[in-house]
Design a protein around this motif. Structure first.
Motif: not given
Length: 156
Positions: A58-62, A91-95, A124-128, A148-156
């Motif tokens: 999953p993403p990490y703090a940086h 869910p959307a690109p940042l400006p 990360l969710t399925a809508t991302d 995002l592939p399923d292996e990157l999406v964390q379960p809710q």
């Protein structure tokens, strides 16, 4: 007490040998990384780009932001034509104005490929999606996304 001193004197060279061999293991491990497979390449203007996540964690703090590391393989197009490029997950690109405010999410590298710390939410969710935003020197703004592939999406 005397027995432990004798044991140490007889076997301390083995510990020294182990200490000398461990760096070789870590060197081999760092020189032979294994990455997940590349995602499908997409055409974006003159560029054909395929993202590769560097791991399935999953993403990490940086620097007070959450990021996920990617390598972008440019199989078509001249990277020198890109003025600036950013990658974010959501869910959307940042400006573009918001992306320019920080140092995360910026593509950097060589003509062979670009590395990026993609701006991401903590979970990360399925809508991302993974959103790539490029701006050319002519001012053209190009945006594309990958599911995002399923292996990157964390379960809710």
């Amino acid at each position: 007490m005397v027995q432990s001193k004798v044991f140490w004197q007889q076997h301390k060279f083995k510990l020294n040998g182990l200490v000398l061999l461990l760096p070789l293991w870590f060197l081999y491990d760092s020189l032979t990384p294994e990455f997940p497979p590349a995602w499908p390449a997409q055409q974006l203007g003159q560029f054909e780009i395929a993202p590769i996540p560097l791991d399935l964690k999953p993403p990490y703090a940086h620097h007070d932001e959450y990021v996920k590391d990617f390598y972008l393989s440019f199989t078509q197009g001249d990277i020198a034509a890109i003025r600036q490029g950013y990658l974010n997950i959501g869910p959307a690109p940042l400006p573009l104005a918001e992306l320019q405010q920080g140092e995360e999410g910026i593509l950097h590298g060589s003509r062979h490929g670009q590395h990026v710390h993609a701006i991401a939410p903590p979970q990360l969710t399925a809508t991302d999606k993974v959103w790539l935003t490029l701006q050319t020197w002519q001012g053209e703004l190009l945006t594309t996304s990958w599911q995002l592939p399923d292996e990157l999406v964390q379960p809710q």
